[in-house]
Design a protein around this motif. Structure first.
Motif, PDB file in Angstrom:
ATOM      1  N   PRO A 105       0.723  -0.881   0.041  1.00  0.00           N
ATOM      2  CA  PRO A 105       0.123  -0.384   0.229  1.00  0.00           C
ATOM      3  C   PRO A 105       0.944   1.252   0.348  1.00  0.00           C
ATOM      4  O   PRO A 105       0.430   2.022  -0.120  1.00  0.00           O
ATOM      5  CB  PRO A 105      -0.894  -0.155   1.225  1.00  0.00           C
ATOM      6  CG  PRO A 105       0.097  -1.679   2.529  1.00  0.00           C
ATOM      7  CD  PRO A 105       0.862  -2.144   1.675  1.00  0.00           C
ATOM      8  N   GLY A 136      -3.231   1.671  -2.689  1.00  0.00           N
ATOM      9  CA  GLY A 136      -3.402   1.544  -0.535  1.00  0.00           C
ATOM     10  C   GLY A 136      -3.487   3.093   0.170  1.00  0.00           C
ATOM     11  O   GLY A 136      -3.914   2.902   1.230  1.00  0.00           O
ATOM     12  N   ASN A 137      -3.166   3.769  -1.323  1.00  0.00           N
ATOM     13  CA  ASN A 137      -2.704   5.051   0.772  1.00  0.00           C
ATOM     14  C   ASN A 137      -4.345   6.391   0.444  1.00  0.00           C
ATOM     15  O   ASN A 137      -4.414   7.296   0.622  1.00  0.00           O
ATOM     16  CB  ASN A 137      -1.442   5.829   0.076  1.00  0.00           C
ATOM     17  CG  ASN A 137      -0.678   5.528   0.862  1.00  0.00           C
ATOM     18  OD1 ASN A 137      -1.528   5.357   2.665  1.00  0.00           O
ATOM     19  ND2 ASN A 137       0.839   5.701   0.638  1.00  0.00           N
ATOM     20  N   THR A 142      -9.910   3.105   2.185  1.00  0.00           N
ATOM     21  CA  THR A 142      -9.322   2.212   1.583  1.00  0.00           C
ATOM     22  C   THR A 142      -8.988   0.385   2.625  1.00  0.00           C
ATOM     23  O   THR A 142      -8.728   0.791   3.623  1.00  0.00           O
ATOM     24  CB  THR A 142      -7.899   1.970   0.349  1.00  0.00           C
ATOM     25  OG1 THR A 142      -7.607   0.987   0.291  1.00  0.00           O
ATOM     26  CG2 THR A 142      -6.862   2.307   1.696  1.00  0.00           C
ATOM     27  N   PHE A 144      -6.939  -1.815   1.459  1.00  0.00           N
ATOM     28  CA  PHE A 144      -5.875  -2.554   0.774  1.00  0.00           C
ATOM     29  C   PHE A 144      -4.610  -2.026   2.275  1.00  0.00           C
ATOM     30  O   PHE A 144      -3.803  -0.665   1.224  1.00  0.00           O
ATOM     31  CB  PHE A 144      -5.184  -2.087  -0.442  1.00  0.00           C
ATOM     32  CG  PHE A 144      -4.048  -2.695  -0.845  1.00  0.00           C
ATOM     33  CD1 PHE A 144      -3.547  -3.709  -0.639  1.00  0.00           C
ATOM     34  CD2 PHE A 144      -3.343  -1.697  -1.695  1.00  0.00           C
ATOM     35  CE1 PHE A 144      -1.930  -4.033  -0.830  1.00  0.00           C
ATOM     36  CE2 PHE A 144      -2.267  -2.422  -2.507  1.00  0.00           C
ATOM     37  CZ  PHE A 144      -1.568  -3.147  -2.577  1.00  0.00           C
ATOM     38  N   THR A 145      -4.577  -2.312   2.821  1.00  0.00           N
ATOM     39  CA  THR A 145      -3.315  -2.473   3.500  1.00  0.00           C
ATOM     40  C   THR A 145      -2.438  -3.001   3.996  1.00  0.00           C
ATOM     41  O   THR A 145      -1.651  -2.725   4.818  1.00  0.00           O
ATOM     42  CB  THR A 145      -4.633  -2.094   5.759  1.00  0.00           C
ATOM     43  OG1 THR A 145      -4.714  -3.258   5.761  1.00  0.00           O
ATOM     44  CG2 THR A 145      -4.991  -0.721   5.609  1.00  0.00           C
TER      45      THR A 145
END
Lengths: 312, 559
Positions: A105, A136-137, A142, A144-145
């Protein structure tokens, strides 16, 4: 008599208004391609030799699905995710394509880092990292970590998220395939010249759904298959002969999010044409290389269609 | 459209019974049917079609009634006879139009045959012997607003083919306008002048969608030009010059050069003497309504042939020259002179001398300062009458005709022909220039009031190729005998003998017999025998006719 000549003059202007073309080649064609990669001449010779494709009507009616597997070679849970992606792909040949994007991420994390002496190979690329950081960011809320995560044609899960865990990939893929909502069609043809490592890719994009009002972009991932390099496994061990499938190596034009479909690339039939030239780095075996060509929505990120084209 | 036309014809036909009462109705037309039954003949590579029998049939009907006009042609190919485009098939309307005309306007809707000037900008016509028909399906208007002034406008799609009994159109749309002014009619006090001047101008444009992804093709391609015709007593001088816009096509390998064509004709005639001098310069003037077509498909324009259309068998069919629309510079001279009667040479009936010379060269393509591979795709420049030394064609011929008595006449002819087979290809057995000398003696003898006979002897002698070998198929001889019994019967036998073929097994006789009967406007002909493969050309337009062996029955009727 004056009237007659007036009529004739007007008619002459109307009928002689013939088109004048100073540059015979379309934009994205002759003017932007690197013709030194074509060993037998220039753009004219290339066209005259019948290498520039003339696409026939695109008869495809299926929406294909792209699985982007955000992964890393030191990520212990990533091999099962890669297997899941591969299984889904193999279950739906020609309809589902997967690619392994080595990114976390935050871009390069522990999972992607080059750590000698075992993990010496750098699977990352700037475009892949840009994509990872974006989802991710930058993506609001999100999930998606950390790896592994992935996208299924970046389709919104209903909660504003386009990334998901591997356990959701199969159902999400099945749902999308069943809906088979084809909004964009893509055709491609390509030529590879070993003596120059020159690759020429020609694409035709047909936007079928007139209700698509957001900007659309064409993206081309250059992918390498079957790379045997170390991978950290779920049991903490290292598999030195792990086969890394469909690793995203770069984007053919350097744009992680592609080029916007615009009128300059639109023909009189309303279809878009984007052409690319690419010098394949010598470290790659062209027989292991392919490109994934897809069209994304610049707002929602949804990938409306994807096709695969082998380099050799 | 069909219903309208049929209604018109039916209505007109129903008036036939009243035509004597109503002088405004006029119906004319003709019928033609050609039937072939073909055999296998491996010696000449003649094949038998699966159907064994072939038939082409046509019927034209033209109706005028007061200011109205209508016409149609039914066509039938079941299947088409040999040598016709193999896509022709079925039965149906191949041509049809309706129209209205009066003193100052003439409107036609439907199939349109039209010519602007010499045809270099636009000519649509039918030549059935070639299987050629490129009419425009659309509308035409002709205006005659003043005496001596004519304005024409056409708009339509060309006939490309005839399939499953229906007309198939070309991809592109053709638009054109032409104006012509006879200055003698328009300018006061000039009407009675012996100096006659006619001026004209043409503008034609075609539209076809860009159908390629690798090139930006011009979708609208125009041809424009002007012409002048001058006449003074026994002299006439005419000229036309046209320019074509960028027209990349399969004919010119998709280059973006402009095209141009010039035509000059000079004539002099007096009793017993006629002189014609002509010159033509053509560069990149293939102009079709579908840029991807070839052969004789959908030409919008016609480039007049600059060589004589010969009629003797060996001269006409072995090494004919097809006009080169991509480029040629050609000249022709013809003199016809009749030596007066009651002179030592002329004798009792006079003697006619005819000489003809024609030559064609490749245009000079100047590439100085031009990069043929740059993105303009302009590959050379070429000016009018700027010719290279590359010979395409040369024909020197003369004939002497003398009538010795009321019963006997004789014509002796000589032809020296050079054809560049690399350019105007007629045979696969030769390269470069084919040089031939042909002699013909034709004699006619009237046996009595009803019976007459005509005999022709022809010899074609081909020069060896550059390596001293027999060129192409070597020498030929032809003998023809025709016997007529007036008013209607005739019979003829022709034998072409390829006696000089380098392959002894191919020294073939092409024997063909014809028997026919003519009564009023009806003609029935029955032919049987071998026919050689070759090009059949009319006015520089050619079609390939394959070899055949069999029976041909033809019927024609005019009304």
């Amino acid at each position: 008599m004056k009237k007659i000549f007036l009529i004739l003059s007007i008619a002459a202007i109307l009928f002689t208004s013939c088109d004048k073309v100073d540059n015979a080649y379309p934009q994205g064609g002759n003017t932007t391609l690197e013709w030194s990669l074509y060993p037998n001449g220039d753009s004219t010779t290339y066209a005259n030799n019948g290498l520039w494709p003339v696409f026939t009507a695109n008869t495809n009616t299926n929406r294909n699905i792209l699985i982007e597997d955000f992964t890393g070679h030191r990520c212990t849970f990533c091999p099962p995710a890669a297997t899941e992606a591969k299984n889904i792909e193999q279950t739906n040949p020609g309809r589902v394509f997967s690619t392994a994007i080595h990114t976390g991420p935050d871009g390069i994390g522990d999972f992607q880092a080059v750590v000698p002496p075992t993990y010496t190979h750098d699977f990352t690329c700037p475009e892949g990292l840009e994509i990872g950081i974006y989802f991710g960011n930058d993506w609001p809320g999100t999930i998606f970590t950390g790896n592994p995560k992935g996208t299924i044609s970046r389709i919104d899960d209903g909660n504003g998220q386009v990334t998901s865990s591997p356990g959701n990939w199969s159902n999400a893929t099945t749902t999308a395939l069943t809906a088979n909502d084809l909004k964009v069609n893509i055709q491609a043809a390509s030529n590879y010249f070993p003596s120059t490592e020159g690759y020429f890719l020609h694409t035709e994009i047909d936007v079928l759904d007139a209700t698509l009002t957001n900007d659309l972009s064409i993206v081309v991932y250059v992918c390498e298959d079957s790379i045997i390099k170390p991978q950290k496994m779920p049991d903490g061990s290292t598999n030195s002969n792990y086969i890394h499938h469909n690793v995203m190596r770069t984007c053919i034009d350097g744009y992680a999010f592609g080029q916007t479909l615009d009128d300059a690339h639109k023909d009189s039939n309303g279809k878009y044409h984007y052409n690319y030239s690419y010098k394949l780095p010598v470290v790659y075996n062209p027989q292991n290389m392919h490109v994934l060509i897809f069209v994304r929505d610049a707002v929602t990120e949804e990938i409306y269609q994807v096709i695969e084209q082998h380099i050799q | 459209m069909k219903i309208l036309l049929l209604t018109t014809v039916i209505v007109a036909t129903s008036y036939i019974g009243y035509s004597q009462q109503d002088d405004g109705l006029n119906i004319t037309g003709n019928i033609e049917s050609i039937f072939q039954y073909l055999n296998e003949d491996p010696l000449i590579d003649a094949t038998q079609p699966d159907s064994k029998a072939l038939i082409n049939s046509y019927m034209n009907v033209f109706v005028t009634y007061k200011n109205f006009k209508a016409g149609m042609r039914m066509e039938s190919y079941l299947p088409r006879i040999q040598g016709y485009p193999n896509r022709f098939d079925g039965t149906g309307l191949g041509m049809r139009y309706v129209g209205y005309t009066n003193d100052w306007v003439d409107v036609t809707i439907g199939s349109i045959y039209e010519q602007f000037g010499s045809g270099m900008a636009l000519r649509t016509y039918e030549d059935r012997s070639l299987g050629y028909d490129n009419f425009l399906d659309g509308a035409r208007i002709i205006l005659r607003p003043y005496k001596g002034v004519t304005i024409k406008g056409v708009y339509g799609k060309q006939r490309l083919s005839f399939e499953e009994g229906k007309i198939v159109h070309a991809d592109g749309i053709v638009r054109g306008i032409d104006g012509e002014v006879n200055l003698n009619s328009v300018i006061p006090n000039f009407e009675k002048s012996k100096f006659k001047v006619t001026l004209g101008g043409s503008f034609v444009s075609k539209y076809q969608k860009d159908n390629r992804q690798d090139l930006i093709l011009p979708e609208n391609v125009g041809v424009y030009g002007g012409r002048i015709d001058l006449r003074y007593k026994r002299f006439n001088l005419g000229g036309e010059y046209v320019v074509k816009g960028q027209d990349p096509s399969s004919d010119n390998a998709y280059i973006y050069n402009y095209g141009h064509a010039a035509l000059i004709n000079f004539g002099y005639s007096q009793k017993g003497l006629g002189i014609i001098l002509s010159a033509k310069s053509v560069d990149n003037m293939s102009y079709r309504s579908d840029r991807d077509k070839d052969l004789q498909d959908v030409f919008i324009n016609y480039l007049p042939a600059m060589n004589k259309t010969h009629t003797y068998n060996l001269v006409a069919t072995l090494y004919p020259y097809a006009t080169q629309p991509v480029g040629e510079i050609a000249y022709q001279a013809e003199v016809l002179y009749t030596i007066k009667r009651k002179t030592p040479l002329g004798g009792k009936y006079g003697m006619t001398l005819n000489g003809n010379f024609s030559i064609a060269y490749r245009p000079n393509q100047n590439t100085n300062g031009i990069n043929p591979n740059d993105s303009s795709r302009v590959t050379y420049t070429s000016g009018p009458f700027d010719m290279s030394d590359s010979l395409y064609w040369r024909d020197i011929n003369f004939s002497i005709y003398k009538k010795f008595s009321k019963k006997f006449n004789l014509k002796v002819s000589y032809f020296n022909i050079v054809l560049n087979n690399d350019v105007a290809k007629v045979t696969g057995n030769a390269h470069g220039l084919i040089k031939s000398n042909i002699g013909v003696i034709a004699a006619g003898y009237k046996i009595n009031k009803k019976h007459s006979v005509r005999v022709e002897l022809q010899g074609l002698f081909i020069e060896d190729d550059d390596y001293g070998n027999i060129n192409d198929n070597g020498n030929w001889a032809t003998a023809v005998i025709e016997y007529s019994i007036s008013p209607g019967w005739f019979i003829s036998i022709i034998d072409q003998y390829n006696y000089g073929n380098s392959n002894v097994n191919n020294r073939t006789h092409y024997l063909y017999g014809t028997f026919g009967y003519i009564k009023d406007a009806t003609r029935i002909t029955l032919g049987y025998g071998r026919q050689r493969a070759g090009l059949f050309c009319v006015g520089g337009v050619c079609r390939f006719v394959p070899a055949s062996n069999g029976l041909t029955l033809s019927f024609t009727q005019s009304f």
